[in-house]
Motif scaffolding. Structure first.
Motif, PDB file in Angstrom:
ATOM      1  N   ARG A 294      63.047 -48.067  45.230  1.00 34.36           N
ATOM      2  CA  ARG A 294      62.909 -49.284  46.044  1.00 34.36           C
ATOM      3  C   ARG A 294      63.155 -48.893  47.491  1.00 34.36           C
ATOM      4  O   ARG A 294      64.224 -48.364  47.817  1.00 34.36           O
ATOM      5  CB  ARG A 294      63.926 -50.335  45.603  1.00 34.36           C
ATOM      6  CG  ARG A 294      63.986 -51.570  46.511  1.00 34.36           C
ATOM      7  CD  ARG A 294      62.790 -52.483  46.386  1.00 34.36           C
ATOM      8  NE  ARG A 294      62.662 -53.047  45.062  1.00 34.36           N
ATOM      9  CZ  ARG A 294      63.279 -54.175  44.670  1.00 34.36           C
ATOM     10  NH1 ARG A 294      64.003 -54.846  45.515  1.00 34.36           N
ATOM     11  NH2 ARG A 294      63.147 -54.612  43.444  1.00 34.36           N
ATOM     12  N   ARG A 295      62.155 -49.105  48.322  1.00 34.85           N
ATOM     13  CA  ARG A 295      62.318 -48.763  49.740  1.00 34.85           C
ATOM     14  C   ARG A 295      63.084 -49.850  50.463  1.00 34.85           C
ATOM     15  O   ARG A 295      62.916 -51.034  50.188  1.00 34.85           O
ATOM     16  CB  ARG A 295      60.951 -48.570  50.412  1.00 34.85           C
ATOM     17  CG  ARG A 295      60.438 -47.152  50.289  1.00 34.85           C
ATOM     18  CD  ARG A 295      59.320 -46.882  51.281  1.00 34.85           C
ATOM     19  NE  ARG A 295      59.800 -46.806  52.664  1.00 34.85           N
ATOM     20  CZ  ARG A 295      58.980 -46.684  53.706  1.00 34.85           C
ATOM     21  NH1 ARG A 295      57.680 -46.664  53.526  1.00 34.85           N
ATOM     22  NH2 ARG A 295      59.484 -46.603  54.931  1.00 34.85           N
ATOM     23  N   LEU A 296      63.949 -49.466  51.369  1.00 40.82           N
ATOM     24  CA  LEU A 296      64.652 -50.444  52.202  1.00 40.82           C
ATOM     25  C   LEU A 296      64.029 -50.410  53.586  1.00 40.82           C
ATOM     26  O   LEU A 296      63.871 -49.341  54.180  1.00 40.82           O
ATOM     27  CB  LEU A 296      66.136 -50.081  52.310  1.00 40.82           C
ATOM     28  CG  LEU A 296      67.007 -50.291  51.070  1.00 40.82           C
ATOM     29  CD1 LEU A 296      68.383 -49.695  51.303  1.00 40.82           C
ATOM     30  CD2 LEU A 296      67.119 -51.775  50.750  1.00 40.82           C
ATOM     31  N   ARG A 297      63.637 -51.592  54.060  1.00 41.95           N
ATOM     32  CA  ARG A 297      63.094 -51.670  55.424  1.00 41.95           C
ATOM     33  C   ARG A 297      63.978 -52.611  56.227  1.00 41.95           C
ATOM     34  O   ARG A 297      64.489 -53.609  55.702  1.00 41.95           O
ATOM     35  CB  ARG A 297      61.653 -52.195  55.407  1.00 41.95           C
ATOM     36  CG  ARG A 297      60.660 -51.289  54.713  1.00 41.95           C
ATOM     37  CD  ARG A 297      59.270 -51.931  54.740  1.00 41.95           C
ATOM     38  NE  ARG A 297      58.355 -51.264  53.824  1.00 41.95           N
ATOM     39  CZ  ARG A 297      58.287 -51.515  52.517  1.00 41.95           C
ATOM     40  NH1 ARG A 297      59.088 -52.430  51.967  1.00 41.95           N
ATOM     41  NH2 ARG A 297      57.416 -50.868  51.769  1.00 41.95           N
ATOM     42  N   GLU A 298      64.089 -52.322  57.487  1.00 44.77           N
ATOM     43  CA  GLU A 298      65.030 -53.057  58.344  1.00 44.77           C
ATOM     44  C   GLU A 298      64.794 -54.566  58.296  1.00 44.77           C
ATOM     45  O   GLU A 298      65.721 -55.351  58.368  1.00 44.77           O
ATOM     46  CB  GLU A 298      64.913 -52.546  59.786  1.00 44.77           C
ATOM     47  CG  GLU A 298      66.103 -52.925  60.637  1.00 44.77           C
ATOM     48  CD  GLU A 298      65.860 -52.645  62.124  1.00 44.77           C
ATOM     49  OE1 GLU A 298      66.476 -53.352  62.939  1.00 44.77           O
ATOM     50  OE2 GLU A 298      65.050 -51.747  62.443  1.00 44.77           O
ATOM     51  N   HIS A 299      63.524 -54.974  58.183  1.00 45.82           N
ATOM     52  CA  HIS A 299      63.246 -56.409  58.255  1.00 45.82           C
ATOM     53  C   HIS A 299      63.071 -57.063  56.896  1.00 45.82           C
ATOM     54  O   HIS A 299      62.606 -58.202  56.812  1.00 45.82           O
ATOM     55  CB  HIS A 299      62.038 -56.661  59.169  1.00 45.82           C
ATOM     56  CG  HIS A 299      62.321 -56.253  60.583  1.00 45.82           C
ATOM     57  ND1 HIS A 299      63.230 -56.920  61.368  1.00 45.82           N
ATOM     58  CD2 HIS A 299      61.872 -55.192  61.316  1.00 45.82           C
ATOM     59  CE1 HIS A 299      63.316 -56.310  62.561  1.00 45.82           C
ATOM     60  NE2 HIS A 299      62.504 -55.253  62.546  1.00 45.82           N
ATOM     61  N   ASP A 300      63.507 -56.370  55.847  1.00 47.35           N
ATOM     62  CA  ASP A 300      63.473 -56.984  54.517  1.00 47.35           C
ATOM     63  C   ASP A 300      64.278 -58.277  54.525  1.00 47.35           C
ATOM     64  O   ASP A 300      65.364 -58.333  55.115  1.00 47.35           O
ATOM     65  CB  ASP A 300      64.135 -56.052  53.477  1.00 47.35           C
ATOM     66  CG  ASP A 300      63.194 -54.932  53.042  1.00 47.35           C
ATOM     67  OD1 ASP A 300      61.989 -55.045  53.304  1.00 47.35           O
ATOM     68  OD2 ASP A 300      63.701 -53.949  52.468  1.00 47.35           O
ATOM     69  N   ASN A 301      63.758 -59.292  53.847  1.00 50.24           N
ATOM     70  CA  ASN A 301      64.570 -60.483  53.629  1.00 50.24           C
ATOM     71  C   ASN A 301      65.695 -60.107  52.648  1.00 50.24           C
ATOM     72  O   ASN A 301      65.424 -59.631  51.547  1.00 50.24           O
ATOM     73  CB  ASN A 301      63.689 -61.597  53.038  1.00 50.24           C
ATOM     74  CG  ASN A 301      64.472 -62.878  52.843  1.00 50.24           C
ATOM     75  OD1 ASN A 301      65.710 -62.865  52.768  1.00 50.24           O
ATOM     76  ND2 ASN A 301      63.742 -63.974  52.766  1.00 50.24           N
TER      77      ASN A 301
ATOM     78  N   THR B 115      65.566 -60.610  48.874  1.00 50.85           N
ATOM     79  CA  THR B 115      64.717 -59.824  47.966  1.00 50.85           C
ATOM     80  C   THR B 115      65.482 -58.653  47.343  1.00 50.85           C
ATOM     81  O   THR B 115      64.942 -57.928  46.522  1.00 50.85           O
ATOM     82  CB  THR B 115      63.485 -59.264  48.713  1.00 50.85           C
ATOM     83  OG1 THR B 115      63.967 -58.375  49.744  1.00 50.85           O
ATOM     84  CG2 THR B 115      62.667 -60.383  49.329  1.00 50.85           C
ATOM     85  N   LEU B 116      66.735 -58.466  47.745  1.00 51.58           N
ATOM     86  CA  LEU B 116      67.481 -57.296  47.273  1.00 51.58           C
ATOM     87  C   LEU B 116      68.349 -57.602  46.060  1.00 51.58           C
ATOM     88  O   LEU B 116      69.131 -56.783  45.622  1.00 51.58           O
ATOM     89  CB  LEU B 116      68.384 -56.762  48.406  1.00 51.58           C
ATOM     90  CG  LEU B 116      67.691 -56.503  49.745  1.00 51.58           C
ATOM     91  CD1 LEU B 116      68.719 -56.068  50.785  1.00 51.58           C
ATOM     92  CD2 LEU B 116      66.606 -55.445  49.602  1.00 51.58           C
TER      93      LEU B 116
ATOM     94  N   VAL C 114      69.568 -52.646  55.585  1.00 51.38           N
ATOM     95  CA  VAL C 114      69.730 -54.099  55.433  1.00 51.38           C
ATOM     96  C   VAL C 114      71.196 -54.319  55.022  1.00 51.38           C
ATOM     97  O   VAL C 114      71.618 -53.865  53.954  1.00 51.38           O
ATOM     98  CB  VAL C 114      68.813 -54.673  54.336  1.00 51.38           C
ATOM     99  CG1 VAL C 114      68.880 -56.203  54.338  1.00 51.38           C
ATOM    100  CG2 VAL C 114      67.387 -54.182  54.516  1.00 51.38           C
TER     101      VAL C 114
END
Lengths: 207, 247, 502
Positions: free
Chosen positions: A92-99, A102-103, A132
């Motif tokens: 699962r990739r973590l991106r800075e702007h993930d809501n 969703t985690l 995040v």
């Protein structure tokens, strides 16, 4: 801004007229070992007291094998692993702007600590390491890579660093989420992660 | 050097043996002791309840009674604390200051001033739980309270250790309050009684046959609680044991 | 304290049969009757004993930590000095803090009182169309009656601290600043959760119950429109604030929703980040006897794309700063150590205080909010002084309790009957003749009155304990007269005699 001026005026009118200089705060760490090899066991003991644990990567073992072996009986068959470290890809990739919402289904989050504290067994993150912030609380388990060279002796030394002055969010994790609110019985994983495992890994060591 | 002996009201009325032991003990060490006959009280009951103006006449009477002595000694920690730290309802004249700074509780007088090193006449072959009253421990400095980080010491225990045959035992909560608390004992009787029963039980579990203290008020409360529930433990003031009382 | 076996369910059957004590709040204008509430608490003896032992266990763990740190007393001195310095420069540090926070992109609000606080937060929520809020534990918000206010305007507040959530679901105030539901036994929690979360009423295993709460709260956390936290400390130098929790629930509240609102009392300031070493080393060791809380979280600026508000609340603090005897109570860091060591708190339970702040801390804070309502509280103490010795910022708690008694007596807040009884006592005790007569009367009464008269309702002493025996040989005074006075020259001094039996 009326509130601000009123409150400040009341404080000025009422504050005690005492001469009270700010004291100098010593570091209180003369008794600590001066090298990281000496600090690591103290860190590990302190962490254990707070319910965290230390895992070691065995000869020939990959980081992921080590993590899966450590958490073996606590994971679903296909665990979702979110990695914020280059040593591990995860699924699962973590991106800075993930809501952050969703985690919620992440089983394991793998993070690198900025530094650790031998006195308490704490590891420190800022938003840079977390990517995040919420991942460190919504995941079920946390795995933390810590370079033993990045251990400080005690909490005083931790607060002499300037991480807090630049980061938006800086947090010490000391073991997993815990509560003893029901009849004093210790329960891990009250709201946040159920376990926290620290693995010694220098920044230049390939996973 | 003339000592004025202060015998607080409940000792006077109900525990005269404590006053007698204090007097005799001081005389054994060569002290010249006088008991001012018109003494009454230090003002504590009113002050403890916040009513300082109501204590003023009593405080003044106390000072009038004791100002002529070099030193005032009392076998009661809470009364000495009142005189030393809280006798403030009257004008602080030189006489008032003299009385306040020269009033001693018996244990500290024996330990710090007379520096007594033996009680050859004393023998007490029993297990004793010493009760640190809160006033002697935390306000007069009888010992190291369990909350503070520092070197352990206890003046009353140091004295009791010099008594032949006496064995000190320690309750699990070493310096928990017994629940007397002055007016608290009557304004909060239920909590006070529970604390008293818990204290007695803790000493009992430690094997104490006697609870001994430098504060008769704590002992009067604990003794009353023990009698009410039929607990077999017995009570004695430290002055009586140091003066050679038998069980 | 014996640790209950977590693998067993319903391992406290007696407790299950014993109902938990409930308290009714004092009506407006009435005094809180601590003694009566304490009796109610003690009337549930299994709960009462368990409470005493659990809270004492926290004190024991605190001692173990404190005694293991060589510089412990020095740390307490430093903490006290830093707080004195800060409070004597509070205007400067507050300005510095607010300006830095604003520069960090945080919206700073100032609330003069509880009503202001609630209105300001309500406005923020309205601006963002907030309907559901998750929050972590905050004594300040309790003080402001925040949750009740929000319930009144239709905004749902979900407590995320387990203990606080238990209390919210049970519609009861927190009883302790650190462990809000410490007065409840697991059987009580099982009952509350069965009724509100649908858990198995026959399972009172703590792990099961905590798990059910986690499962039930997680969706509420994910759905929330805003998160609220308090703050343990605010740092002037950075404009940031620090929240300490063991559950990580403040981090969830602050990091999951986009909007974070923090309510901060103006006394929470410290000047520099370096000062925090002292406080963090003291806080959890004093509170729970653990070296540090599981989470120590430093918030300085909103996260990318998020929004952060700080509400700085006075609510009587600036006034208290001007009270010579009581200003140092503003040093308090809400660790609860004074409660844990307090023998009265342990035996009466936090709810018996009928106030936001309970235990020794409550005795010195509550009357500053409402002197009459809380006028009994400073008398709910034996003045034993243990609270002062455990206080990590060295507030002279028991001396302030003593001072409050005087203030309340002077301001006419103690019952007339009590005051006139003490005035009468003062007259007797100042007069040797009347004093001698009183002693004789007391002795005679005890000797001659029947038990039913001695142990009547009027005799509070006799409700729980026996009266002392009357000595056969009379008073010390009598003994001295008989054995000493006639043997000395002093016997000739007639002025000695106060005419007691001549």
């Amino acid at each position: 801004m009326k509130g601000r001026n009123d409150i400040l005026a009341a404080i000025r009118a009422n504050k005690p007229a005492l001469k009270a200089p700010a004291p100098e705060v010593p570091s209180f760490d003369e008794a600590y070992p001066t090298d990281t090899t000496g600090l690591w066991p103290r860190f590990a003991d302190a962490l254990a007291l707070m319910g965290g644990s230390v895992a070691e990567i065995q000869e020939g073992q990959s980081l992921e094998d080590c993590i899966r072996a450590t958490l073996a009986d606590r994971l679903p068959e296909q665990p979702i692993i979110a990695s914020a470290v280059p040593e591990l890809t995860g699924n699962r990739r973590l991106r800075e702007h993930d809501n952050p919402k969703t985690l919620h289904d992440i089983d394991i989050a793998v993070l690198r600590a900025r530094f650790g504290v031998a006195e308490t067994g704490s590891v420190c993150f800022t938003e840079k390491e977390l990517i995040v912030n919420a991942v460190a609380y919504l995941a079920q388990h946390l795995v933390v890579l810590l370079d033993p060279a990045e251990l400080v002796t005690n909490i005083h030394r931790a607060y002499q660093r300037d991480d807090y002055k630049n980061a938006r969010y800086t947090v010490f994790h000391t073991g997993p989420s815990a509560t003893a609110d029901i009849e004093g019985v210790l329960v891990r994983g009250a709201q946040g992660v159920r376990s926290l495992t620290v693995i010694a890994a220098s920044v230049d060591t390939p996973g | 050097m003339q000592i004025g002996l202060f015998v607080p009201c409940f000792i006077d009325a109900f525990y005269p043996e404590v006053g007698i032991a204090t007097l005799e003990l001081l005389e054994r060490f060569g002290c010249k002791v006088d008991y001012p006959f018109d003494q009454t009280c230090c003002g504590q009951p009113m002050v403890n309840a916040g009513c300082h103006p109501e204590a003023a006449a009593t405080e003044q009477h106390f000072v009038n009674q004791f100002e002529k002595y070099d030193v005032i000694v009392a076998p009661s920690g809470s009364c000495v604390h009142q005189v030393r730290d809280n006798l403030t309802a009257i004008k602080q004249t030189d006489k008032v200051k003299h009385v306040r700074t020269n009033t001693y509780e018996l244990v500290e007088y024996l330990h710090d001033v007379l520096k007594v090193d033996a009680f050859p006449w004393a023998r007490f072959e029993h297990r004793v739980g010493y009760h640190d009253s809160c006033n002697t421990l935390r306000n007069l400095g009888h010992g190291q309270p369990s909350e503070l980080h520092g070197k352990y010491f206890s003046k009353p225990r140091a004295l009791l250790e010099k008594v032949a045959g006496l064995e000190l035992v320690a309750p699990s909560r070493p310096d928990e309050c017994c629940g007397f608390g002055g007016t608290f004992s009557v304004t909060e009787p239920e909590v006070s009684g529970q604390m008293g029963r818990d204290k007695i039980a803790d000493h009992g579990r430690a094997g104490a046959e006697y609870i001994v203290s430098a504060d008769t008020s704590c002992l009067m409360h604990q003794q009353g609680c023990a009698k009410r529930i039929g607990a077999p433990i017995r009570f004695m003031h430290i002055a009586e044991i140091l003066n050679g009382a038998a069980a | 304290m014996s640790t209950p076996d977590p693998t067993k369910t319903i391992n406290s059957p007696e407790a299950t049969r014993e109902s938990a004590p409930r308290f009714t709040k004092a009506k407006d204008g009435k005094r809180v009757d601590h003694a009566a509430a304490a009796k109610q608490f003690l009337d549930s003896p299994i709960h009462a004993k368990s409470h005493d032992e659990r809270v004492w266990a926290m004190r024991t763990k605190r001692d173990k930590q404190a005694h293991a740190i060589e510089e412990w007393e020095e740390l307490r001195d430093l903490a006290s000095q830093i707080k004195t310095h800060t409070l004597t420069h509070l205007d400067e540090y507050l300005e510095q803090f607010a300006d830095n926070a604003a520069a960090n992109g945080v919206r700073v609000h100032w609330a003069a009182d509880a009503a202001d606080h609630n209105r300001i937060v309500h406005e923020i929520f309205n601006d963002h169309d907030v309907k559901k809020v998750i929050k972590s534990k905050s004594m300040l918000m309790e003080e402001c009656g925040f949750r009740h206010y929000m319930e009144g305007v239709g905004i749902e507040i979900v407590e995320t601290d387990l203990g606080e959530r238990i209390q919210q679901l049970d519609n009861e105030d927190p009883s302790h600043v650190v462990v809000p539901s410490v007065h409840k036994m697991r059987s009580d929690v099982a009952k509350v959760f069965a009724e509100t979360l649908g858990s198995d009423p026959d399972n009172d295993d703590a792990h099961y119950l905590a798990g059910r709460q986690r499962d039930a709260t997680r969706p509420l956390i994910l759905e929330a429109d805003a998160g609220m936290t308090g703050a343990n400390f605010a740092v002037a130098e950075t404009g940031g604030f620090i929240v300490c929790t063991n559950e990580g629930n403040a981090d969830l509240s602050a990091n999951v929703p986009n909007l974070h609102v923090a309510s901060i009392g103006i006394e929470k300031l410290v000047p520099r980040m370096e000062d925090m070493g002292v406080f963090i080393r003291l806080l959890s060791r004093s509170a729970l006897g653990s070296p540090i809380t599981q989470y120590t979280s430093h918030f300085r600026a909103p996260r990318a794309g998020g929004e952060m508000h700080i509400v700085l609340v006075d609510n009587g603090r600036s006034k208290r700063l001007g009270q010579e005897k009581f200003w140092s109570s503003l040093k308090c860091i809400r660790c609860g150590a004074c409660m844990n060591t307090c023998p009265v708190f342990r035996r009466s339970g936090g709810l018996s205080y009928g106030a936001t702040y309970t235990g020794p801390l409550g005795l010195i804070l509550d009357p500053s909010f409402d002197a009459h309502r809380y006028s009994n509280l400073p008398f709910a103490s034996t003045l034993n002084g243990s609270c002062t010795n455990v206080c990590p910022v060295k507030i002279n708690i028991h001396e302030q309790i003593f001072e409050w008694r005087q203030v309340l007596a002077e301001d006419g807040h103690i019952p007339w009957a009590k005051k006139s009884a003490l005035a009468a006592a003062g007259k007797v005790l100042a007069d040797p003749k009347r004093y001698r007569a009183a002693i004789r009367t007391a002795q005679s009464a005890l000797k001659h009155l029947p038990d039913w008269a001695v142990y009547s309702q009027l005799n509070a002493w006799g409700q729980v304990r026996d009266m002392p025996d009357v000595p056969d040989g009379g008073s010390f005074h009598d003994w001295y007269r008989k054995n000493r006075l006639h043997k000395t020259e002093a016997a000739d001094t007639a002025t000695h005699d106060s005419g007691d039996d001549s």
